[in-house]
Write an enzyme that holds these catalytic residues in place. Structure first.
Site, PDB file in Angstrom:
ATOM      1  N   LYS A   8       0.836  -1.207   0.000  1.00  0.00           N
ATOM      2  CA  LYS A   8       0.000   0.000   0.000  1.00  0.00           C
ATOM      3  C   LYS A   8       0.864   1.247   0.000  1.00  0.00           C
ATOM      4  O   LYS A   8       0.668   2.162  -0.805  1.00  0.00           O
ATOM      5  CB  LYS A   8      -0.915  -0.035   1.223  1.00  0.00           C
ATOM      6  N   ARG A  78      -3.090   3.228   8.592  1.00  0.00           N
ATOM      7  CA  ARG A  78      -3.474   2.104   7.737  1.00  0.00           C
ATOM      8  C   ARG A  78      -2.383   1.048   7.698  1.00  0.00           C
ATOM      9  O   ARG A  78      -1.208   1.364   7.545  1.00  0.00           O
ATOM     10  CB  ARG A  78      -3.727   2.596   6.299  1.00  0.00           C
ATOM     11  N   GLY A  87      -8.119  -7.018   3.959  1.00  0.00           N
ATOM     12  CA  GLY A  87      -9.043  -7.069   5.089  1.00  0.00           C
ATOM     13  C   GLY A  87      -8.548  -7.836   6.305  1.00  0.00           C
ATOM     14  O   GLY A  87      -9.279  -8.001   7.274  1.00  0.00           O
ATOM     15  N   MET A  89      -5.786  -7.119   8.222  1.00  0.00           N
ATOM     16  CA  MET A  89      -5.237  -6.292   9.295  1.00  0.00           C
ATOM     17  C   MET A  89      -6.127  -5.066   9.457  1.00  0.00           C
ATOM     18  O   MET A  89      -7.144  -4.949   8.811  1.00  0.00           O
ATOM     19  CB  MET A  89      -3.806  -5.924   8.972  1.00  0.00           C
ATOM     20  N   ARG A 345      -3.598  -1.280  -6.350  1.00  0.00           N
ATOM     21  CA  ARG A 345      -2.777  -2.502  -6.328  1.00  0.00           C
ATOM     22  C   ARG A 345      -3.199  -3.375  -7.508  1.00  0.00           C
ATOM     23  O   ARG A 345      -4.318  -3.238  -8.009  1.00  0.00           O
ATOM     24  CB  ARG A 345      -2.960  -3.261  -5.013  1.00  0.00           C
ATOM     25  N   HIS A 463      -6.232 -44.074  -7.006  1.00  0.00           N
ATOM     26  CA  HIS A 463      -6.639 -44.460  -8.341  1.00  0.00           C
ATOM     27  C   HIS A 463      -7.685 -43.500  -8.911  1.00  0.00           C
ATOM     28  O   HIS A 463      -7.544 -42.957 -10.006  1.00  0.00           O
ATOM     29  CB  HIS A 463      -7.180 -45.886  -8.261  1.00  0.00           C
ATOM     30  N   SER A 774      13.295 -42.699 -16.530  1.00  0.00           N
ATOM     31  CA  SER A 774      12.080 -41.938 -16.289  1.00  0.00           C
ATOM     32  C   SER A 774      11.790 -42.021 -14.801  1.00  0.00           C
ATOM     33  O   SER A 774      11.639 -43.108 -14.251  1.00  0.00           O
ATOM     34  CB  SER A 774      10.917 -42.517 -17.101  1.00  0.00           C
ATOM     35  N   CYS A 841       7.624 -39.272 -15.090  1.00  0.00           N
ATOM     36  CA  CYS A 841       6.285 -39.692 -15.458  1.00  0.00           C
ATOM     37  C   CYS A 841       5.361 -39.839 -14.257  1.00  0.00           C
ATOM     38  O   CYS A 841       4.272 -40.357 -14.350  1.00  0.00           O
ATOM     39  CB  CYS A 841       6.316 -40.979 -16.269  1.00  0.00           C
ATOM     40  N   TYR A 861      12.191 -34.032 -20.522  1.00  0.00           N
ATOM     41  CA  TYR A 861      10.734 -33.865 -20.643  1.00  0.00           C
ATOM     42  C   TYR A 861      10.039 -34.212 -19.333  1.00  0.00           C
ATOM     43  O   TYR A 861      10.621 -34.859 -18.466  1.00  0.00           O
ATOM     44  CB  TYR A 861      10.180 -34.751 -21.759  1.00  0.00           C
TER      45      TYR A 861
HETATM   46  P1  ADP Z   1      -7.738  -2.268   3.762  1.00  0.00           P
HETATM   47  O1  ADP Z   1      -6.308  -2.571   3.525  1.00  0.00           O
HETATM   48  O2  ADP Z   1      -8.415  -3.221   4.674  1.00  0.00           O
HETATM   49  O3  ADP Z   1      -8.476  -1.986   2.496  1.00  0.00           O
HETATM   50  P2  ADP Z   1      -7.434   0.577   4.101  1.00  0.00           P
HETATM   51  O4  ADP Z   1      -6.244   1.062   4.830  1.00  0.00           O
HETATM   52  O5  ADP Z   1      -7.327   0.621   2.616  1.00  0.00           O
HETATM   53  O6  ADP Z   1      -7.765  -0.882   4.609  1.00  0.00           O
HETATM   54  O7  ADP Z   1      -8.665   1.429   4.608  1.00  0.00           O
HETATM   55  C1  ADP Z   1     -10.017   1.016   4.688  1.00  0.00           C
HETATM   56  C2  ADP Z   1     -10.905   2.037   3.993  1.00  0.00           C
HETATM   57  O8  ADP Z   1     -10.711   3.341   4.504  1.00  0.00           O
HETATM   58  C3  ADP Z   1     -10.622   2.093   2.509  1.00  0.00           C
HETATM   59  O9  ADP Z   1     -11.824   2.182   1.800  1.00  0.00           O
HETATM   60  C4  ADP Z   1      -9.832   3.356   2.361  1.00  0.00           C
HETATM   61  O10 ADP Z   1     -10.001   3.935   1.102  1.00  0.00           O
HETATM   62  C5  ADP Z   1     -10.385   4.250   3.467  1.00  0.00           C
HETATM   63  N1  ADP Z   1      -9.358   5.207   3.923  1.00  0.00           N
HETATM   64  C6  ADP Z   1      -8.166   4.907   4.455  1.00  0.00           C
HETATM   65  N2  ADP Z   1      -7.438   6.019   4.690  1.00  0.00           N
HETATM   66  C7  ADP Z   1      -8.187   7.042   4.292  1.00  0.00           C
HETATM   67  C8  ADP Z   1      -7.996   8.463   4.267  1.00  0.00           C
HETATM   68  N3  ADP Z   1      -6.864   9.021   4.679  1.00  0.00           N
HETATM   69  N4  ADP Z   1      -8.993   9.220   3.779  1.00  0.00           N
HETATM   70  C9  ADP Z   1     -10.145   8.661   3.351  1.00  0.00           C
HETATM   71  N5  ADP Z   1     -10.383   7.346   3.350  1.00  0.00           N
HETATM   72  C10 ADP Z   1      -9.434   6.530   3.821  1.00  0.00           C
HETATM   73 MG    MG Z   2      -7.852  -0.852   1.058  1.00  0.00          MG
END
Ligand code: ADP
Ligand code: MG
Ligand code: MG
Length: 883
Positions: A8, A78, A87, A89, A345, A463, A774, A841, A861
């Site tokens: 990220k 974040r 999702g 962490m 990403r 089998h 083989s 094989c 092969y």
């Molecule tokens: P995840 O990795 O679980 O997607 P994120 O760090 O991307 O978690 O954040 C979760 C949500 O919060 C995402 O939709 C992201 O766009 C939003 N978000 C995170 N940081 C900001 C920010 N600085 N301003 C506005 N929205 C944010």
């Molecule tokens: Mg995100």
């Protein structure tokens, strides 16, 4: 950069460099996270000073000030690891709101609703992430603080008859914030910190801690991500999507991730913050016309509602794709009409989408041929070759049992408990799933007739699994929840009982069983597939052969690109279609009372062997076919039922009791380590002689008929060169006899399987006689580990769970153990004969990871079942171009 900043953080930095609108911020490295854990969960010295420095810089860019009572900046903390863990962490938004800063922000924005909405979000997330999870508090009865607060919010909305969060007024939100704080104090025993400085430090620590949260740890186990990578922390100024109807937040893919179509695809929500879309709190709106479907077509799109901003987003889409040269998954937020980019990403995709996108991007000139090859994973390619369950529909159904995913794809049909029933149903045109305790050679016809196969016992190389994969048939084995009662003709899974004719649906790619109809989709007829495979073959250097024993399978294999047969199992002519006559003779041969008698039956058998061999060699015209001498545990072919025993006794002209004695005499405590392979030919030389004769005659006849057969004879289960020599003498003699009898010159190669550890150690000697090796990696794995592949299944499951073994060695070659023996065998063999031809094989020949290893070990092969061929070709090409 990814290793240090996390995915990220690295991509946020990259977007800044591209000049895209990203809210100001900075990234704390993954190394700090590692330090934090090494340091007894203390922040590394000097970190907070640097954080505050970073905050000052962000403030300058944003024109606001963190914790300021008139003009405050809010931030998010974040998480973000090296490789994406969606999702798994935690992230906290709106950090910095407290009694100091709230009045000023209300005054500045003249929008109390927005401020209190942000505040109640902060309280909810902070209590959950920082105060509960990061503190390691186990919620009472499993109901966490987040759930308690969510329930309070829902009840409140209900009491006011609100349908959506957006109807909550400023007063409502202010009231809820106060409520929340009281509940938190009561439940967690600590006050929600009313202090911006404390909040930031708490947020950073909580993100570090979330690296070791339950979800994250479990996900790392599954994905094999090392525990010591750590997460980065991204501290970033907030962009607000919740200031009113001029604001919004959304998630999009630069191309359709399900189909791969070059169409912008996404969802958005007005007056909301990012978490609302990802967590599915509200039903999101379609981003544009291209995203509209039956469920959401009545909802307004961003394209319609904010055409200017939408256009800007489309431009960013292009900039990002040009830069990353791949499909991206992006997060954005619009604050009062101004667009901010929050994440991008490389997006996850289905097999069809991967293929479509790779070929499109090649044609668009974004990527070269080598990159095209890297863009589609063998697993994704595999998806394309089988009808599959429609994942959207699948999500609506409940899994009733789980087993091992032995044959990929999906299958839907009525239950058949016997092969006869499966065949009857197939003839009647009724799709069926063959459900068996386990399968044996007598079930082959039924397996062929079934649309899917489900067995209670057996492993990935059982089998049933081998055969199913060979046919590209959906198959689940080792489904231990199955209880089959053949007397009542019922199948029980847990509380439920099913009978023949009831429906079952299998997801063979995942090993999931359903008792309802799930929709299926077919992805095979894709012309792009052919184009793609042409590119693959252009870069592939290692050969790819198939394991096949019938003309039909051989034809299929040729369509999938086979360059020869690496394993033709002679004994397979005694299974399945048209096998009755030869099988009857084989039985008599096995149960003969004397050598004379045995020779008589062998003479009869020779005709059938020649016929079977000729059929396949003819289809493989011009390409090599390796015939393995018969290698069956003999007991498999002995009749089991009373009436069949009686019938055979009559045919042999002996008493039933005499026949039973002979059958008893064949019993072995451990047949897999008994009279098999070359041992059979040494104890009964006439059995080898018959096969040699059939093979040479087949070759000579085919050549006379104008064909171009390439005969290779392979001796199984060899442990010593003396065995090979013993058999070679017979072979040479028969060769000379057939040549003179037929007045023909017969070319052939004489080789051996290497499938017992001893053979790899004495490979230099073996190579003095063998023209080729083989590697039979199934048996080699079995013998090296001392694992019986039919019995060790559940143990391997436990071993994987407890991390004793990283993977099932019967599926993916154990490189550090068995792999070393393979390397040794190749090396020693080539010391004697530098040009020695070497192949594989075993089932591993169709496993991508193992194929890469075989490439590096210098194999000429790999050979695998017909439906695995495209995968093997791709894996070989990927090994050649490098990752
Ligand atoms: P995840 O990795 O679980 O997607 P994120 O760090 O991307 O978690 O954040 C979760 C949500 O919060 C995402 O939709 C992201 O766009 C939003 N978000 C995170 N940081 C900001 C920010 N600085 N301003 C506005 N929205 C944010
Ligand atoms: Mg995100
Ligand atoms: Mg073997």
């Amino acid at each position: 950069m990814k290793n240090l900043l996390g995915g990220k953080g690295a991509n946020l930095a990259e977007m800044c460099l591209l000049g895209l609108p990203v809210p100001a911020g900075f990234t704390i490295t993954t190394e700090c996270c590692t330090d934090y854990y090494e340091n007894n969960c203390e922040l590394p010295e000097g970190l907070m000073e640097q954080v505050w420095d970073g905050m000052r810089k962000a403030e300058q860019v944003m024109g606001t000030k963190y914790g300021d009572k008139d003009n405050c900046m809010l931030v998010s903390c974040r998480s973000g690891a090296r490789s994406s863990m969606p999702g798994m962490m935690d992230t906290v938004l709106n950090i910095g709101l407290c009694s100091e800063t709230i009045p000023g922000l209300i005054k500045k924005t003249d929008n109390p609703r927005f401020v209190y909405d942000s505040y109640r979000r902060l309280i909810m997330m902070y209590a959950d992430v920082v105060m509960e999870k990061a503190e390691g508090i186990e919620p009472v009865d499993g109901v966490g603080i987040r759930k308690i607060l969510d329930d309070v919010l829902d009840e409140y909305k209900e009491s006011k008859s609100y349908k959506s969060d957006t109807e909550l007024t400023s007063e409502d939100l202010q009231f809820l914030a106060t409520e929340f704080k009281t509940i938190i104090k009561n439940k967690l025993g600590v006050e929600f910190p009313d202090d911006a400085t404390k909040q930031l430090e708490g947020g950073i620590k909580a993100v570090f801690k979330s690296w070791n949260g339950k979800k994250a740890v479990a996900y790392r186990r599954i994905e094999g991500i090392p525990d010591d990578w750590g997460t980065a922390v991204n501290v970033q100024a907030m962009a607000f999507g919740n200031t009113g109807d001029g604001s919004a937040t959304g998630v999009a893919f630069t191309r359709n991730p399900a189909t791969g179509e070059n169409l912008f695809y996404g969802e958005w929500l007005k007056n909301a913050q990012g978490e609302d879309v990802v967590a599915g709190i509200r039903t999101p709106n379609p981003l544009n016309d291209d995203t509209k479907n039956e469920q959401n077509k009545h909802l307004v799109s961003m394209q319609e509602d904010m055409p200017e901003t939408y256009k800007e987003l489309c431009e960013i889409r292009t900039i990002l794709e040009n830069n990353f040269r791949d499909m991206l998954d992006i997060e954005f937020t619009i604050q009062d009409g101004k667009l901010y980019m929050l994440q991008c990403r490389v997006g996850k995709r289905t097999g069809v989408a991967a293929l479509t996108m790779a070929m499109d991007m090649f044609k668009e000139g974004r990527i070269d041929e080598k990159e095209v090859i890297r863009r589609v994973s063998p697993t994704q390619l595999d998806e394309l070759l089988h009808p599959i369950l429609d994942s959207k529909d699948e999500a609506k159904h409940t899994v009733v049992a789980k087993g091992l995913p032995a044959g990929p794809g999906g299958a839907l049909g009525v239950i058949a408990l016997t092969s006869e029933e499966a065949m009857r149903l197939q003839k009647a045109g009724i799709a069926n799933v063959l459900v068996r305790e386990e399968t044996n050679p007598e079930d082959v016809e039924g397996m062929r007739a079934a649309d899917g196969i489900l067995t209670a016992r057996g492993g990935m190389t059982s089998h049933a699994a081998l055969v199913a994969r060979g046919w590209g048939k959906c198959c689940i084995v080792g489904c231990e929840a199955l209880q089959i009662n053949m007397e009542n003709k019922t199948v029980t899974i847990g509380e439920k009982t099913y009978k023949e004719g009831d429906i079952l649906c299998l997801n063979g790619t995942k090993g999931l069983v359903y008792d309802e109809k799930v929709a299926m989709i077919n992805a095979t007829e894709n012309p792009l597939f052919q184009e793609f495979m042409q590119i693959v073959d252009k870069y592939r250097t290692m050969g790819v052969r198939t394991n096949a024993d019938t003309p039909e399978d051989t034809e299929q294999a040729l369509k999938f690109g086979a360059e020869g047969i690496g394993l033709f199992r002679i004994e397979h002519m005694f299974y399945g279609k048209n096998s009755e006559a030869p099988l009857a003779i084989l039985r008599k041969m096995i149960l003969s009372g004397s050598t004379e008698e045995r020779k008589k039956w062998l003479n009869e058998l020779q005709v059938y062997i020649k016929q079977s061999v000729k059929g396949t060699m003819k289809v493989m015209n011009g390409k090599p076919v390796t015939f393995r001498l018969i290698d069956p545990p003999l007991h498999e072919f002995v009749p089991h039922t009373e009436d069949k025993v009686a019938q055979l006794a009559e045919e042999l002209g002996i008493k039933v009791s005499e026949l039973k004695d002979r059958i008893e005499g064949l019993k072995e405590v451990n047949p897999m380590m008994g009279l098999r392979g070359v041992r059979l030919g040494i104890i009964y030389p006439e059995i080898s002689e018959t096969q040699f004769r059939a093979l040479f005659e087949a070759e000579a006849e085919l050549r006379k008929e104008g064909n171009d057969p390439h005969l290779e004879i392979m001796v199984p289960l060899t442990v010593s060169v003396t065995e090979l020599k013993h058999q070679k003498e017979i072979c040479d003699r028969v060769h000379a006899e057939v040549e003179s009898a037929m007045g023909a010159k017969i070319n052939y190669l004489y080789g051996t399987m290497i499938e017992i550890p001893r053979a790899t150690l004495v490979a230099d000697e073996i190579a003095t006689v063998a023209d080729f090796f083989s590697f039979g990696t199934n048996d080699l794995t079995q013998m090296t580990f001392g694992f019986s592949r039919d019995d060790v299944n559940s143990i391997i499951g436990e071993y994987k769970e407890k991390k004793i073994l990283p993977a099932d060695p019967f599926q993916t070659l154990d490189q550090e153990g068995v792999g070393q023996l393979v390397k040794l065998g190749v090396e020693r063999g080539r010391n004697t004969k530098p040009q020695l031809k070497v192949g594989v094989c075993g089932e591993h020949g169709g496993d991508p990871e193992s194929v890469e290893f075989f490439f590096k070990a210098g194999m000429n092969y790999v050979s695998c079942s017909p439906f695995r061929l495209p995968l093997a070709r791709l894996a070989a090409a990927q090994a050649a171009v490098g990752k």
